[in-house]
Design an enzyme around this catalytic site. Structure first.
Site, PDB file in Angstrom:
ATOM      1  N   SER A 130      22.009  57.878  60.076  1.00 40.20           N
ATOM      2  CA  SER A 130      21.021  57.676  59.015  1.00 40.20           C
ATOM      3  C   SER A 130      19.963  56.694  59.510  1.00 40.20           C
ATOM      4  O   SER A 130      20.251  55.802  60.312  1.00 40.20           O
ATOM      5  CB  SER A 130      21.726  57.108  57.788  1.00 40.20           C
ATOM      6  OG  SER A 130      20.778  56.566  56.892  1.00 40.20           O
TER       7      SER A 130
ATOM      8  N   HIS B   2      19.698  61.463  43.645  1.00 39.11           N
ATOM      9  CA  HIS B   2      18.284  61.196  43.345  1.00 39.11           C
ATOM     10  C   HIS B   2      18.008  61.366  41.844  1.00 39.11           C
ATOM     11  O   HIS B   2      18.641  62.198  41.187  1.00 39.11           O
ATOM     12  CB  HIS B   2      17.432  62.191  44.138  1.00 39.11           C
ATOM     13  CG  HIS B   2      15.967  61.946  44.042  1.00 39.11           C
ATOM     14  ND1 HIS B   2      15.147  62.711  43.258  1.00 39.11           N
ATOM     15  CD2 HIS B   2      15.182  61.013  44.631  1.00 39.11           C
ATOM     16  CE1 HIS B   2      13.898  62.274  43.373  1.00 39.11           C
ATOM     17  NE2 HIS B   2      13.892  61.238  44.204  1.00 39.11           N
TER      18      HIS B   2
HETATM   19  C1  LIG Z   1      12.659  61.835  47.964  1.00 38.51           C
HETATM   20  C2  LIG Z   1      13.903  62.457  47.542  1.00 38.51           C
HETATM   21  C3  LIG Z   1      13.909  63.534  46.647  1.00 38.51           C
HETATM   22  C4  LIG Z   1      12.670  64.033  45.971  1.00 38.51           C
HETATM   23  O1  LIG Z   1      11.774  64.544  46.848  1.00 38.51           O
HETATM   24  P1  LIG Z   1      10.240  64.705  46.461  1.00 38.51           P
HETATM   25  O2  LIG Z   1       9.716  65.377  47.661  1.00 38.51           O
HETATM   26  O3  LIG Z   1       9.714  63.314  46.234  1.00 38.51           O
HETATM   27  O4  LIG Z   1      10.164  65.539  45.242  1.00 38.51           O
HETATM   28  C5  LIG Z   1      15.110  64.110  46.333  1.00 38.51           C
HETATM   29  N1  LIG Z   1      16.254  63.657  46.866  1.00 38.51           N
HETATM   30  C6  LIG Z   1      16.303  62.633  47.720  1.00 38.51           C
HETATM   31  C7  LIG Z   1      17.608  62.208  48.280  1.00 38.51           C
HETATM   32  C8  LIG Z   1      15.124  61.989  48.084  1.00 38.51           C
HETATM   33  O5  LIG Z   1      15.181  60.962  48.929  1.00 38.51           O
END
Ligand SMILES: *Cc1c(COP(=O)(O)O)cnc(C)c1O
Length: 368
Positions: free
Chosen positions: A317, A117
């Site tokens: 998934s 991410h």
């Molecule tokens: C959405 C997401 C995040 C971030 O999460 P938030 O709640 O938007 O801060 C981190 N890692 C992955 C894999 C995500 O899909």
């Protein structure tokens, strides 16, 4: 006053119309927390350590603790050994996990795959950490060979591994057994594994064959609350080991609590929201919800392939990614896409009917 009311009404109507529109973002829009509405009358604040008493009376720490215990049970860490808190979302949970790791091992390197991410790059910058980006396999999993090569070249520094448990784009899972095997082969014993389980952290624990838990050598895990569970306010959960946190905590005199969270004041409403979801559904309910979403994902994946569209899905998934979507299609359906692929996430509110319409449009072009 009239204008003021009109602005609010317009925005309400807009939200109502768009509520279920999302099919490309991993958010469950199917929730009802109307029983908690009256709590908007209070300035709830869970400042400090959720496991310590606070001098601030309007707190929901009791509920937060129960939420955290649910997640400790889910990820198989005992209540004696586990610690955590309700965060503002997946990003804060990731920041927290990596922060704990860096405090334990200042002389370390953060490893993560190119499919991780976008928050992880920022986290490395905030914490001023050395970092190495590892190649990904085509399904989105980390490339274990590339990981091994890089670990071997940097053996003098402690590896902090940021493992993806469901990547954003492809829903891929970095295999903890394989990561541990690589570490073992290189005789690396000092290490830290943080799991970013934003979406899948609420799905995989219900499938025992995935074995996603602290017994697998993970040191912290972050989950988003507004993704699979669903919440009107973004939130998340981070779980790690009490022993680690004790080593980095500070006692703050004037609030008579321990400062061991990223933010000071913390949301008191989101723990109530999560508590409500957990107590309504319980583990069985979440299993059923996950199972139904996975079946829906499988249906969509098969339908696309039957229609001659190249589509993929990682095991357990709810993210299905497919080739060459048109810009028009992505725009209309709010699909997250890059130049090669787009994805659909079959969260609880996404109906079979909508999936069928989408397949039609993927095959035949967007209906105007
Ligand atoms: C959405 C997401 C995040 C971030 O999460 P938030 O709640 O938007 O801060 C981190 N890692 C992955 C894999 C995500 O899909």
């Amino acid at each position: 006053m009239q204008e003021y009311k009109e602005a609010i009404k317009q925005f309400y109507d807009y939200c109502k119309k768009e509520k279920y529109h999302n099919i490309g973002y991993p958010e469950n829009a199917d929730f009802d927390y109307s029983e908690l509405k009256d709590f908007l009358d209070f300035s709830l604040n869970n400042v400090g350590d959720p496991f310590k008493d606070s001098t601030y009376k309007l707190n929901s720490l009791k509920f937060e603790k129960e939420v955290l215990e649910f997640f400790m049970d889910l990820f198989k860490i005992s209540r004696e050994d586990g610690w955590g808190y309700v965060t503002t979302g997946g990003t804060e949970g990731n920041l927290y996990g990596v922060y704990v790791a860096r405090e334990l091992y200042p002389d370390s390197i953060l490893y993560y795959s190119e499919d991780a991410h976008y928050s992880v790059d920022k986290i490395a910058r905030i914490l001023r950490m050395d970092k190495i980006k590892i190649n990904s396999l085509s399904n989105g999993e980390i490339d274990y060979n590339d990981l091994k090569i890089n670990l071997e070249e940097n053996k003098e520094k402690v590896p902090i591994i940021f493992a993806n448990i469901g990547t954003t784009m492809k829903g891929a899972i970095d295999n903890l057994d394989k990561i541990n095997q690589v570490l073992d082969e290189l005789s690396i014993t000092k290490k830290y594994i943080h799991c970013d389980a934003a979406l899948s952290g609420m799905i995989l624990p219900f499938f025992p064959e995935e074995n996603l838990n602290f017994a697998k050598g993970l040191d912290s895990v972050a989950i988003s609350g507004h993704k699979f569970i669903g919440s009107p306010i973004p939130c998340g959960i981070v779980i790690t080991k009490k022993d680690y946190v004790n080593r980095i905590s500070k006692e703050i005199d004037y609030i008579k609590t321990i400062d061991n969270t990223i933010t000071g004041s913390r949301n008191g409403l989101t723990p109530l929201i999560l508590w409500s979801a957990i107590n309504k559904l319980k583990e069985d309910g979440f299993y059923e919800l996950s199972f139904n979403c996975i079946q829906k994902a499988d249906y969509f994946y098969k339908k696309l392939n039957d229609a001659g569209i190249n589509a993929w899905r990682n095991k357990n998934s709810i993210t299905i990614f497919f080739e060459n979507p048109s810009q028009e299609l992505c725009k209309k359906w709010c699909l997250a896409s890059n130049d090669k692929i787009a994805h659909v996430i079959t969260t609880p509110h996404v109906s079979y009917k909508r999936l069928n319409t989408l397949i039609e449009e993927i095959c035949n072009g967007v209906e105007k």
